[in-house]
Design a protein around this motif. Structure first.
Motif, PDB file in Angstrom:
ATOM      1  N   ILE A 281       0.847  -1.196   0.000  1.00 58.09           N
ATOM      2  CA  ILE A 281       0.000   0.000   0.000  1.00 58.09           C
ATOM      3  C   ILE A 281       0.884   1.248   0.000  1.00 58.09           C
ATOM      4  N   PHE A 293      -1.687   6.515   6.542  1.00 60.49           N
ATOM      5  CA  PHE A 293      -0.248   6.235   6.713  1.00 60.49           C
ATOM      6  C   PHE A 293       0.007   5.093   7.698  1.00 60.49           C
ATOM      7  N   GLU A 294      -0.988   4.819   8.584  1.00 57.88           N
ATOM      8  CA  GLU A 294      -0.805   3.723   9.545  1.00 57.88           C
ATOM      9  C   GLU A 294      -0.724   2.374   8.846  1.00 57.88           C
ATOM     10  N   LEU A 295      -1.250   2.288   7.628  1.00 57.48           N
ATOM     11  CA  LEU A 295      -1.158   0.983   6.955  1.00 57.48           C
ATOM     12  C   LEU A 295      -0.367   1.036   5.659  1.00 57.48           C
ATOM     13  N   ALA A 296       0.178   2.208   5.330  1.00 61.23           N
ATOM     14  CA  ALA A 296       0.918   2.326   4.078  1.00 61.23           C
ATOM     15  C   ALA A 296       2.344   1.803   4.242  1.00 61.23           C
ATOM     16  N   ASP A 297       2.769   0.991   3.292  1.00 61.04           N
ATOM     17  CA  ASP A 297       4.163   0.528   3.304  1.00 61.04           C
ATOM     18  C   ASP A 297       5.087   1.668   2.909  1.00 61.04           C
ATOM     19  N   TYR A 298       4.545   2.572   2.090  1.00 60.80           N
ATOM     20  CA  TYR A 298       5.328   3.727   1.695  1.00 60.80           C
ATOM     21  C   TYR A 298       4.387   4.917   1.600  1.00 60.80           C
ATOM     22  N   GLY A 299       4.728   5.994   2.295  1.00 57.73           N
ATOM     23  CA  GLY A 299       3.863   7.160   2.267  1.00 57.73           C
ATOM     24  C   GLY A 299       4.636   8.411   1.911  1.00 57.73           C
TER      25      GLY A 299
END
Ligand SMILES: Cc1cc2nc3c(=O)[nH]c(=O)nc-3n(C[C@H](O)[C@H](O)[C@H](O)COP(=O)(O)OP(=O)(O)OC[C@H]3O[C@@H](n4cnc5c(N)ncnc54)[C@H](O)[C@@H]3O)c2cc1C
Ligand SMILES: Cc1cc2nc3c(=O)[nH]c(=O)nc-3n(C[C@H](O)[C@H](O)[C@H](O)COP(=O)(O)OP(=O)(O)OC[C@H]3O[C@@H](n4cnc5c(N)ncnc54)[C@H](O)[C@@H]3O)c2cc1C
Lengths: 319, 258
Positions: A281, A293-299
């Motif tokens: 994500i 952003f709590e679940l993003a691998d890259y933000g």
């Protein structure tokens, strides 16, 4: 080896959908795959090569206006009599609107348990189902009848295994109740070159932060560069930026691609419900505190109107 | 036109949800609400009633606390409700649920049944067709638009590529998506009036269904086990310093997407 019936899902112009190939791949682990084709006449002829490529040993086909011109019920009736006749080891359908509806009627006709939204199924009939937006993982099984399951698109990697299918035309005898709901028109609204949302391996979604329908071109451009589908948050759909059939989330589509890119989406729990089982994500949002952003691998914390065009340019350069 | 709207109480999809020790939905601690899609079904029924006359009845199968959702539904404007409540229903699968709802509908004899296209908890999306199958009536499902012309119903059914126009005569079951209308908010008057509206309760015995046919005892599928999925961990987060787009592509490239 007992047959495993697989309901074929295809576009109106007879392109076999990817989920069908996933179902055939899964069926091979349980028994001998037999594809069941319903549609306008010519359907089986147009698709038999592709179905054989993925291991269909047999193709049952029910074609023509009666089956194709009425909603769901004739297909369930035809499938039920086929199940009674061939006594398959399992019946697999795609976990799409129509797949689930056919399965539901089949379950009632056969008084057979039904499992929906399955992502894994073992040879002894134990299914894995994500519940509550993937917050909970459930193992379940049918306790009355054979395994009857609808399988979520993008759950299984389709692998070819060539077979030469034998084609058999079904003799379908419909009851009066099968032809009550008549399809009088089919209207194509969106049909581009993009992959279908639930089947795509890349999904690029836009939210309220995209700002307008016109700005969605930016989302589409990035999707096209990555060979992906376009999705939208409910806020974007409700604001009229993008059509409803592209909504991802609790009351929209559930997607599980290899890559999900969220642009200008805050990451509300109902949005996450439709995408949090994605493999990778990525998020672009100007608010560093956005829950996405709590679940993003890259933000990337930044303005999507700067970040996205630059990313598109960079991808073009590398191509 | 007599319309029955199917309303299910579900745990709020905006909060953390889970399963209880017996593998059924945790409803004790959850904030329970009307399944969102069903509000659209109620709204659609009220609009048809305004044009065609007749009565709108809410039908719910659920435990005692579902009564709150029934009152809430009535406060939008329907005339009355039927609540199927019986301890033996706990643990019912979709097949059993459809048997109970179909039997209850049999006592109401509606011209039109309107349901949500799916519930936000089970999301099984089969109830309207299961019920229609049992009653031997038409099902027009996944509607984003519904038109009533005398005894003829026509829907626009949302599909991946566009929509299908599907038509049937009453009696029929129609299921609706949230694109069909904008549900009204209950007025103060509506909330007060709802308190006095009749709610009939039915037990399984009233429907001629044996306890062993439903609930855990009669379930056609069973949950063997369930586990909470570990929450996703956030990864790298970078601030755009003018090169955010390029950095993003660098990441995509390292993951072989570019
Ligand atoms: C029963 C129910 C069901 C629901 N079902 C769904 C569903 O299926 N799908 C769904 O998505 N939602 C659903 N919702 C709605 C959900 O709760 C949220 O309201 C919705 O997801 C918000 O969409 P959004 O993130 O696009 O908008 P917002 O929450 O408004 O977020 C917009 C984001 O964009 C960012 N932003 C703004 N401008 C820029 C810019 N220039 N550059 C970068 N970032 C920018 C902002 O920082 C913000 O984080 C449902 C709600 C309910 C009650
Ligand atoms: C996470 C989860 C997974 C499940 N998986 C399965 C499964 O694989 N197989 C299975 O057999 N059962 C399953 N169940 C149980 C199933 O959800 C219930 O039996 C349920 O009552 C019917 O399914 P639904 O609510 O998902 O129906 P849907 O078909 O999604 O609901 C559509 C509409 O039907 C109406 N409706 C549904 N239930 C009621 C009710 N009790 N009262 C009034 N109207 C109602 C509403 O209008 C609703 O909008 C599951 C439940 C959960 C929570």
């Amino acid at each position: 080896m007992a047959e495993v019936l697989v309901l074929v899902e295809a576009t109106r112009d007879f392109t076999v959908k990817k989920v069908t190939l996933e179902l055939l791949t899964l069926a091979r682990q349980i028994g001998s795959p037999a594809a069941v084709v319903f549609g306008a006449s010519g359907a089986a002829a147009a698709m038999s090569e592709k179905l054989g490529e993925y291991g269909a040993e047999k193709i049952y086909t029910g074609e023509g206006d009666e089956i194709d011109g009425h909603l769901v019920s004739p297909k369930a009736t035809a499938l039920a009599s086929l199940v009674t006749r061939v006594q398959p080891a399992a019946v697999l359908l795609p976990s799409t609107q129509e797949g689930k509806e056919i399965a539901g009627r089949l379950a009632v006709k056969l008084d057979n348990g039904l499992l929906t939204d399955v992502v894994e199924l073992t040879a002894d009939g134990v299914a894995t189902q994500p519940a509550f937006a993937g917050q909970v993982i459930v193992k379940s099984k049918v306790s009355r009848g054979i395994p009857l399951a609808t399988v979520r698109p993008n759950s299984i990697a389709p692998t070819p295994a060539a077979a030469t299918p034998q084609v058999e035309a079904l003799e379908v005898s419909l009851g009066a109740a099968d032809t009550l709901a008549k399809v009088v028109d089919r209207v194509v609204e969106q049909k581009g070159s993009r992959p279908e949302l639930t089947e795509a391996s890349v999904v690029v979604s836009g939210g309220r932060g995209v700002g307008s329908g016109d700005n969605f071109k930016l989302v589409e451009e990035l999707a096209d560069l990555l060979g992906g589908a376009v999705g939208a948050s409910r806020a974007a759909v409700d604001s009229g930026f993008y059509p409803h059939q592209f909504q991802v989330g609790q009351t929209g589509k559930t997607v599980s691609p290899q890559l999900y890119i969220a642009l200008g989406i805050s990451g509300a729990i109902q949005h996450r419900a439709g995408m949090q089982t994605s493999k990778t994500i990525v998020a672009v949002n100007k608010d560093a505190e956005a829950p996405i952003f709590e679940l993003a691998d890259y933000g990337v914390v930044g303005d999507l109107f700067k970040v996205v065009p630059q990313a598109a340019e960079e991808i073009r350069k590398r191509k | 036109m007599n319309i029955v709207v199917l309303v299910k109480q579900v745990p709020d999809s905006g909060s953390e949800r889970g399963l209880a020790g017996d593998n059924t939905v945790e409803r004790q601690s959850a904030n329970n609400v009307i399944n969102e899609m069903d509000e659209y079904a109620i709204e659609e029924a009220l609009r048809i009633q305004a044009a065609e006359g007749g009565e709108v009845t809410i039908l719910t199968m659920g435990p005692e606390r579902a009564a709150e959702s029934i009152r809430k539904a009535l406060s939008m404007g329907p005339d009355k409700a039927v609540h199927v409540i019986d301890d033996a229903l706990h643990g019912s699968c979709a097949l059993s649920t459809s048997k109970v709802l179909a039997a209850a509908l049999g006592t109401l004899n509606p011209d039109l049944v309107i349901a949500g296209a799916e519930s936000t908890d089970g999301r099984v999306q089969v109830m309207p067709h299961m019920i229609a199958e049992r009653l031997g009536i038409a099902a027009l499902t996944g509607a984003r638009k519904l038109t009533v012309d005398g005894g003829t119903l026509t829907i626009e059914r949302q599909t991946e590529e566009g929509y299908e126009v599907v038509t049937a005569a009453t009696p029929a079951v129609v299921s609706v998506w949230d694109t069909i209308n904008e549900p009204r908010y209950p007025s103060f008057k509506g909330i007060m009036a709802a308190k006095k509206k009749p709610v009939q309760t039915l037990a399984l015995a009233d429907l001629g269904i044996e306890a062993g046919e439903v609930g855990f005892a009669g379930a056609s599928s069973e949950v063997v086990e369930h586990a909470k999925r570990p929450p996703r961990q956030g990864g790298q987060k970078v601030a755009d310093d003018g090169n955010g787009g390029a950095a993003l592509v660098e990441f995509l490239s390292s993951e072989k997407f570019v």
